[in-house]
Design a protein around this motif. Sequence first.
Motif, short mmCIF file in Angstrom:
data_model
loop_
_atom_site.label_atom_id
_atom_site.label_comp_id
_atom_site.label_asym_id
_atom_site.label_seq_id
_atom_site.Cartn_x
_atom_site.Cartn_y
_atom_site.Cartn_z
N LYS A 75 0.84 -1.21 0.00
CA LYS A 75 0.00 0.00 0.00
C LYS A 75 0.87 1.25 0.00
O LYS A 75 0.57 2.23 -0.70
N ALA A 76 1.95 1.22 0.79
CA ALA A 76 2.85 2.39 0.84
C ALA A 76 3.49 2.60 -0.52
O ALA A 76 3.60 3.74 -1.01
N VAL A 77 3.92 1.52 -1.16
CA VAL A 77 4.58 1.62 -2.47
C VAL A 77 3.60 2.21 -3.49
O VAL A 77 3.93 3.16 -4.22
N VAL A 78 2.42 1.65 -3.54
CA VAL A 78 1.46 2.06 -4.58
C VAL A 78 0.94 3.48 -4.32
O VAL A 78 0.86 4.29 -5.24
N ASP A 79 0.61 3.78 -3.07
CA ASP A 79 0.09 5.13 -2.77
C ASP A 79 1.14 6.19 -3.11
O ASP A 79 0.83 7.24 -3.68
N ALA A 80 2.40 5.92 -2.75
CA ALA A 80 3.46 6.89 -3.03
C ALA A 80 3.70 7.01 -4.52
O ALA A 80 3.94 8.11 -5.04
N ALA A 81 3.62 5.90 -5.24
CA ALA A 81 3.81 5.92 -6.70
C ALA A 81 2.70 6.72 -7.37
O ALA A 81 2.93 7.48 -8.31
N LEU A 82 1.49 6.56 -6.86
CA LEU A 82 0.35 7.28 -7.44
C LEU A 82 0.52 8.79 -7.27
O LEU A 82 0.24 9.58 -8.18
N LEU A 83 1.02 9.21 -6.12
CA LEU A 83 1.15 10.64 -5.86
C LEU A 83 2.30 11.29 -6.62
O LEU A 83 2.21 12.45 -7.00
N ARG A 84 3.37 10.57 -6.84
CA ARG A 84 4.55 11.19 -7.47
C ARG A 84 4.34 11.31 -8.98
O ARG A 84 4.64 10.39 -9.75
N ASP A 85 3.87 12.48 -9.41
CA ASP A 85 3.58 12.71 -10.83
C ASP A 85 4.81 13.23 -11.56
O ASP A 85 4.89 14.42 -11.92
N GLU A 86 5.76 12.38 -11.76
CA GLU A 86 6.97 12.74 -12.52
C GLU A 86 7.70 11.45 -12.86
O GLU A 86 7.32 10.37 -12.41
N CYS A 87 8.76 11.58 -13.65
CA CYS A 87 9.69 10.48 -13.86
C CYS A 87 10.95 10.82 -13.08
O CYS A 87 11.49 11.92 -13.23
N ARG A 88 11.37 9.94 -12.22
CA ARG A 88 12.63 10.16 -11.51
C ARG A 88 13.27 8.80 -11.24
O ARG A 88 12.68 7.95 -10.60
N GLY A 89 14.50 8.63 -11.77
CA GLY A 89 15.21 7.38 -11.54
C GLY A 89 14.37 6.20 -12.00
O GLY A 89 13.89 6.14 -13.12
N ALA A 90 14.18 5.25 -11.07
CA ALA A 90 13.46 4.03 -11.42
C ALA A 90 11.96 4.25 -11.53
O ALA A 90 11.24 3.39 -12.02
N HIS A 91 11.48 5.38 -11.04
CA HIS A 91 10.04 5.65 -11.07
C HIS A 91 9.67 6.27 -12.40
O HIS A 91 9.96 7.44 -12.66
N SER A 92 9.04 5.49 -13.25
CA SER A 92 8.75 5.95 -14.60
C SER A 92 7.25 6.11 -14.79
O SER A 92 6.50 5.14 -14.76
#
Lengths: 647, 248
Positions: A540-557
């Motif tokens: 839940k922490a992973v998905v909620d944080a991923a949903l909020l971060r509206d950008e591409c940074r490093g591994a988060h695409s």
Amino acid sequence: MSDKRVLIVGGGLAGLAAAMKACELGLEVDIFSMVHVKRSHSVCAQGGINGAVNTKGEGDSPYIHFVDTIKGGDFLADQPPVLSMCEAAPAVINMMDRLGVTFNRTPEGLLDFRRFGGTLHHRTAFAGASTGQQLLYSLDEQVRRWEAEGKVRKFENWEFTRLILDKDGKAVGIVAQDLSTMEFKSFPGFAVVLATGGPGLMFGKTTNSTINFGSATAAAYKQGVWYGNPEMVQIHPTGIPGSDKLRLISESARGEGGRVWVPRNKGDKRPWNEIPPAERYYFLEERYPLYGNLVPRDIASREIALICTKEGLGIGGRNAVYLDLTHRSEEYLLKKLGAILDIYEKFRGVDPKKVPMEIYPAYHYSMGGLYAGYETDETGRLLKNSPANQMTNIPGVYAIGEADHQYHGANRLGANSLMSCIFAGLVCGESVAALAANSKTAPAESSLLEKECKHEEEAYKKLLAQDGPENPFVIHKELGDAMSAFCLIERHNDELKQLQGMIDGFEARLKKASSLDKSGSGNMSAVFLRQLDGMITMAKAVVDAALLRDECRGAHSKPAFDNPAPSKETPIEDPAWTAYYEKFLAQTQTWLKTTVAKHDPSKSHPTIEYKEVDTRHLSPEPRDYTGVGKKAWKKFMDKRKAAEAKA
Amino acid sequence: MSKTVEVRIKRQDSPKSPAYWAEFAVAYEEGMNVISLLQAIRRDPKDKSGKTVAPVTWESSCLEEVCGACTMVINGQVRQACTALVDKLEQPVKLEPMSKFPVERDLRVNRQRIFDNLKKINAWVEVDGYHDLGPGPRQNPDDQTTTYKLSECMSCGCCMEVCPQFTDINDFIGAAVLGQARLFNMHPTGAMQMPARLDKVTGPGGIQDCGLAQQCVKACPKHIPLVETIGALQRDITLTQVLGALKK
């Protein structure tokens, strides 16, 4: 002297390094591990350990290592701990050598170093094809020496389940469960070090070991320890698909000429050797003519995954592409890649010198972890012997290794993990010694120890009694499939929202699951209910944080929010580049922040907050591995600063 | 009907209870290994007759044959379950716990004895401290080839399972532990501590209990030259004794 006893949970590189350092500084240590510590996940690391020892006459330095690491992590790492790590790295490698690590040697008898991704220098010391195993063994031996002296007690095959906090909220012990007899016991200690590794198994089949539940992290998180950057997880492009786990095939297979391809025609069922060259789609070579098969990890992973899932061109419709070395002579391959190709043959039963390998990207590592703090000196480095280094927000609770959120930002460079684990462990050994010297906390009262132990016994009894229709191992498989499909390679907000709903569904089903086994001996199934609950909590922490971060940074695409560099090669004064830089600065303003997930017992989802990143040594700039935009960026910033000064 | 894999597992409910055999039929998947058979069973824990049973307990960690955890006896041969590919196994696939270590549950045994023995023989390099003391001693790359091989030992216990001298009524330390003594004797700093280490190696349960059956080397999954290693250790002992006598 039980008030000087530190409790270390986890016996991988970080936990063992902390244990031996703490012993050297006069403390006594209890180590808890779900397996014999020699079988910890650190053994899986193959490539090596980074440190700018600079024995190759290349002018490498710890500062360049620092810049590479910060840049590699897309500026999301707090810089003081990273700077201190890179500066300490050569001495750490030398120490490991003195402890007997069987590092490869040069003809002169010195340590040998190889090159790895994200740097231009030979900075990676290695021991055959199993550097992590060799480093772990040397630390294991040192800890055994302290054990023989009576300074260390090991509780192997025990699982940590709960922190014991006193009335002021300070750690005074833990509760753990013996996984053979299933009994619970409380252990008093003035500090608790969580060196419990990453939470990879929430992604199902990964490159992680079968013990990487992340359930220790989840237990601490539920008791109030913050979790930093949960959304930052790394994918390795070339995993070997397996029915039980995904193993890695090293990047060196592509370095030695390996070509990635799929049949050009959708639904082509022919065996590989009946597909003529013209009908083979070497998609990396065609799409990235400059780098070809050696594009960076994140790009390779994305292309391989998307050609299977979105374009449907995977081999036989499956999630797999060919990594082909068959055009190379067997002699050449044996000499250059022998050990690596052996691994493939051992697990797939196919000789990759004769038949192309089948590969697919795999979840590999979590940059995020329990939120670990630090204290700096006047030069912006870690203050030596500060009890605050590696301490979480809960007094007396520390986090180190893959379990902490420090050192790697949004993306980890290859061979930096082994260094960060050992370094954080050594730092933590000093921190707990400093804490012990200054601590005036009274040892835990026996009534509190008893009460907390009882709490865990009751919780376990309830799990054991669970008798619903659902099988927890099936729920886990579905969780892993869902996380891998919607939260790994590429992230889209609509899919993430859908995934949130799915995870809530898994949670509801977990309550209706059976423990499957009512035995009081070696019961893997009842404890799995607890482990799966931990995975769902952290997912839940992973998905909620991923949903909020509206950008591409490093591994988060997140493609919808990408800010790609213009393709023109002469960016100076070009309006497209100016717009790109403006957007970069705006994005940095909004998103160069550490995500902090906090558990709220009154809510079913985490509270997500953000903290400023400590960038005191190196200002953020666009990641540019081509060198094209460097001058233009400087010019753009100079102009901007001049304008600001005028205003 | 789809293809299935027949599995026979020697089970034991607790350390003291009697062992019994259970049979399973698992749906075949391409590329299966013994671990994935066990994982499939726990997702649908029914025996061959369709009766619901408790999932099987076993030990595992890395699944890449570098941790040693998933060692068991598969079709009569001790090995790691992760590298035991179903396509290469005769059916029914017969799984048993190791016989030289106490069973805790089903296929999981307690191998604490290996680690206790490592403690017994000073299996470490004694250093002055963990602070910065500069580079370590230079080492010949050829020696590294030998020491790396020895250091790949993952304390899995295969060599002990097949050793006729390693039983539950004696205290022989076994080939793997002797190999580690050799490893530390070869390290330039470890060599300085050789006399104390060899004292332990020739103590009760030590090298003299080796019966030279030479089964260990055949069973080692990492192909560590254990027989040769025991020979080298014997030479170290003789030399140390001769040198010791000369000094007197």
